[in-house]
Every structure is written in C-alpha cells, then in structure tokens.
Scaffold this motif. Structure first.
Motif, PDB file in Angstrom:
ATOM      1  N   VAL A   1       0.838  -1.206   0.000  1.00  0.00           N
ATOM      2  CA  VAL A   1       0.000   0.000   0.000  1.00  0.00           C
ATOM      3  C   VAL A   1       0.874   1.257   0.000  1.00  0.00           C
ATOM      4  N   VAL A   2       1.899   1.272   0.826  1.00  0.00           N
ATOM      5  CA  VAL A   2       2.807   2.422   0.892  1.00  0.00           C
ATOM      6  C   VAL A   2       3.512   2.619  -0.444  1.00  0.00           C
ATOM      7  N   GLY A   3       3.973   1.522  -1.059  1.00  0.00           N
ATOM      8  CA  GLY A   3       4.654   1.619  -2.346  1.00  0.00           C
ATOM      9  C   GLY A   3       3.750   2.184  -3.429  1.00  0.00           C
ATOM     10  N   ILE A   4       2.525   1.681  -3.512  1.00  0.00           N
ATOM     11  CA  ILE A   4       1.579   2.166  -4.524  1.00  0.00           C
ATOM     12  C   ILE A   4       1.232   3.632  -4.281  1.00  0.00           C
ATOM     13  N   THR A   5       0.990   3.994  -3.019  1.00  0.00           N
ATOM     14  CA  THR A   5       0.636   5.381  -2.687  1.00  0.00           C
ATOM     15  C   THR A   5       1.751   6.348  -3.057  1.00  0.00           C
ATOM     16  N   ALA A   6       2.989   5.995  -2.696  1.00  0.00           N
ATOM     17  CA  ALA A   6       4.132   6.856  -3.019  1.00  0.00           C
ATOM     18  C   ALA A   6       4.297   6.996  -4.530  1.00  0.00           C
ATOM     19  N   ALA A   7       4.098   5.895  -5.244  1.00  0.00           N
ATOM     20  CA  ALA A   7       4.231   5.915  -6.704  1.00  0.00           C
ATOM     21  C   ALA A   7       3.162   6.796  -7.338  1.00  0.00           C
ATOM     22  N   MET A   8       1.917   6.662  -6.877  1.00  0.00           N
ATOM     23  CA  MET A   8       0.827   7.447  -7.452  1.00  0.00           C
ATOM     24  C   MET A   8       1.023   8.944  -7.202  1.00  0.00           C
ATOM     25  N   LEU A   9       1.388   9.300  -5.986  1.00  0.00           N
ATOM     26  CA  LEU A   9       1.601  10.720  -5.668  1.00  0.00           C
ATOM     27  C   LEU A   9       2.732  11.298  -6.516  1.00  0.00           C
ATOM     28  N   THR A  10       3.825  10.541  -6.636  1.00  0.00           N
ATOM     29  CA  THR A  10       4.959  11.019  -7.429  1.00  0.00           C
ATOM     30  C   THR A  10       4.585  11.137  -8.897  1.00  0.00           C
ATOM     31  N   PHE A  11       3.814  10.185  -9.391  1.00  0.00           N
ATOM     32  CA  PHE A  11       3.388  10.192 -10.789  1.00  0.00           C
ATOM     33  C   PHE A  11       2.631  11.476 -11.131  1.00  0.00           C
ATOM     34  N   PHE A  12       1.649  11.827 -10.297  1.00  0.00           N
ATOM     35  CA  PHE A  12       0.819  12.990 -10.595  1.00  0.00           C
ATOM     36  C   PHE A  12       1.549  14.308 -10.315  1.00  0.00           C
ATOM     37  N   ILE A  13       2.438  14.312  -9.328  1.00  0.00           N
ATOM     38  CA  ILE A  13       3.247  15.510  -9.080  1.00  0.00           C
ATOM     39  C   ILE A  13       4.181  15.764 -10.259  1.00  0.00           C
ATOM     40  N   GLN A  14       4.793  14.688 -10.755  1.00  0.00           N
ATOM     41  CA  GLN A  14       5.719  14.800 -11.874  1.00  0.00           C
ATOM     42  C   GLN A  14       5.022  15.286 -13.143  1.00  0.00           C
ATOM     43  N   ARG A  15       3.754  14.971 -13.290  1.00  0.00           N
ATOM     44  CA  ARG A  15       3.006  15.412 -14.476  1.00  0.00           C
ATOM     45  C   ARG A  15       2.761  16.918 -14.470  1.00  0.00           C
ATOM     46  N   ASN A  16       2.772  17.522 -13.286  1.00  0.00           N
ATOM     47  CA  ASN A  16       2.471  18.949 -13.165  1.00  0.00           C
ATOM     48  C   ASN A  16       3.689  19.799 -12.818  1.00  0.00           C
ATOM     49  N   ILE A  17       4.692  19.172 -12.203  1.00  0.00           N
ATOM     50  CA  ILE A  17       5.911  19.894 -11.839  1.00  0.00           C
ATOM     51  C   ILE A  17       7.090  19.145 -12.427  1.00  0.00           C
ATOM     52  N   ARG A  18       7.838  19.813 -13.292  1.00  0.00           N
ATOM     53  CA  ARG A  18       8.952  19.131 -13.955  1.00  0.00           C
ATOM     54  C   ARG A  18      10.098  18.956 -12.965  1.00  0.00           C
ATOM     55  N   ILE A  19      10.420  17.716 -12.658  1.00  0.00           N
ATOM     56  CA  ILE A  19      11.484  17.406 -11.715  1.00  0.00           C
ATOM     57  C   ILE A  19      12.774  17.171 -12.493  1.00  0.00           C
ATOM     58  N   PRO A  20      13.890  17.812 -12.092  1.00  0.00           N
ATOM     59  CA  PRO A  20      15.158  17.639 -12.809  1.00  0.00           C
ATOM     60  C   PRO A  20      15.550  16.174 -12.927  1.00  0.00           C
ATOM     61  N   ARG A  21      16.210  15.836 -14.033  1.00  0.00           N
ATOM     62  CA  ARG A  21      16.555  14.448 -14.331  1.00  0.00           C
ATOM     63  C   ARG A  21      17.366  13.798 -13.223  1.00  0.00           C
ATOM     64  N   ASN A  22      18.301  14.534 -12.620  1.00  0.00           N
ATOM     65  CA  ASN A  22      19.188  13.946 -11.621  1.00  0.00           C
ATOM     66  C   ASN A  22      18.634  14.021 -10.205  1.00  0.00           C
TER      67      ASN A  22
END
Length: 203
Positions: free
Chosen positions: A67-88
């Motif tokens: 559950v923690v893994g899926i939640t962290a992945a989902m939050l990061t996925f949608f944040i990354q779609r709206n805020i460009r995170i540097p490659r490194n």
C-alpha cells in the motif's frame, strides 16, 4: 511501532519514488509505473528474506508495504506530471533509500544471529537489489554498474552498524548514524565523481 518498522516503510516509499521518476522517463503508463515502483520497493527485502529463510517474505503477511509503495508511486506520478522534476533529482532519494534499506537489512540479519560478514552482505543486498530490479525493468543498465561509489557505500554503512552494535552502542542510535554515513558517502561520491578502479580497454 519499532524504529526498524518505520524506517522500512520509509525505505519502500523512497524506493517507489525513485522508481516512479525513472519509469516516467521511459514513458510508461500509470499501471506500468505502479508495478515497477512496488516491485522495486519490496525487491531487495524479498531477496534478503529468501536467502535468510524468513518465509513467508515480509510483505506477504503485512500488506501495508505494498500500500505504501503504490501510494508513493501514485503521488509522485501525478506531481511529476504537473511539476517538472530535474533528471538527476532521483539520485538524492535513491541515496536515502539505499541507506535505509542497508541498515534495515543488516539489522534484520543481525537479529537472526548470522555471521557478521553475512549480515553485512544481507544489508548490501537489501540496499541495492531494489534499484537493480528497477533499472532492469526500465531497460537500463543497473545504476550499481554505471555510477560512482554505490554498493561500497552500502557495505561501509552495514559494517559500521555491526561495529557500533558490537561496541555496545544503543541499536537505534547505531542505525541512524550508519544511515547518515551511507548517505554521506554516496552523495560525496556523486558530487566529486569518486569511483573504484576500473578496467581500461586496450586497443
């Protein structure tokens, strides 16, 4: 709730975050990102438990890890779609995840009273295998084989934890100190491109 348990959940979340950042660069869909992130988050601990004979493996009888893994992945996925995170950027959480998993794996092996060398190796395996699985699934050469000091940082952290514990230091304090040392070594290696000697190709 023990410190080990809290750190273990944090490690799964951090590893899922780094896997999500890596998977999105491969333009995978949401399902693909979730699968890779969860597998990467629990992969190192799964290999450790299988080698140590701790069956069923830890996430089978405690699904909160998934559950923690899926939640962290989902939050990061949608944040990354709206805020460009540097490659490194993922290198920082990856270093933290490496440290967390290393001290957890070492501590669990120590609790089973295995030889100190085996305990250290279990720490390294727990620390690096999630990233190896992540990179293989993303069709990348694993980070451990193409970057500055990585597994060596995990080994130093594992050995430090074993040494501090044998000297009688409180286990939780030894865990935190070893974790910080592992992160520091990894970040220093990244900053100044420190690596072990390599074979040179001859023409």
């Amino acid at each position: 709730m023990s410190l080990i348990y809290i750190l273990d959940l944090c490690a799964v979340a951090v590893c899922a975050i780094t896997a999500t950042l890596e998977a999105q660069r491969r333009e995978l869909d949401l399902f693909g990102v979730a699968v890779i992130s969860v597998i990467a988050g629990i992969g190192g601990g799964t290999v450790r438990d299988l080698l140590l004979g701790r069956l069923p493996v830890y996430w089978i009888h405690d699904s909160i890890y998934v559950v923690v893994g899926i939640t962290a992945a989902m939050l990061t996925f949608f944040i990354q779609r709206n805020i460009r995170i540097p490659r490194n950027f993922f290198l920082l959480p990856d270093a933290i995840g490496l440290a967390l998993f290393t001290v957890i794996g070492t501590s669990i092996a120590m609790s089973l009273h295995v030889n100190w060398l085996i305990a250290a190796l279990m720490g390294v395996i727990t620390g690096v295998f999630g990233g190896v699985i992540r990179d293989i699934l993303c069709n990348e050469v694993p980070l451990i084989f193409r970057t500055d000091i990585y597994a060596t940082a995990a080994l130093v952290g594992a050995l430090l934890l074993i040494a501090l514990d044998s000297l009688g230091m409180a286990h939780n304090i030894a865990l935190v100190l070893s974790m910080f040392v592992t992160v520091a070594i990894r970040l220093i290696a990244i900053r100044w491109h420190i690596h072990l000697p390599r074979f040179r190709a001859y023409e």
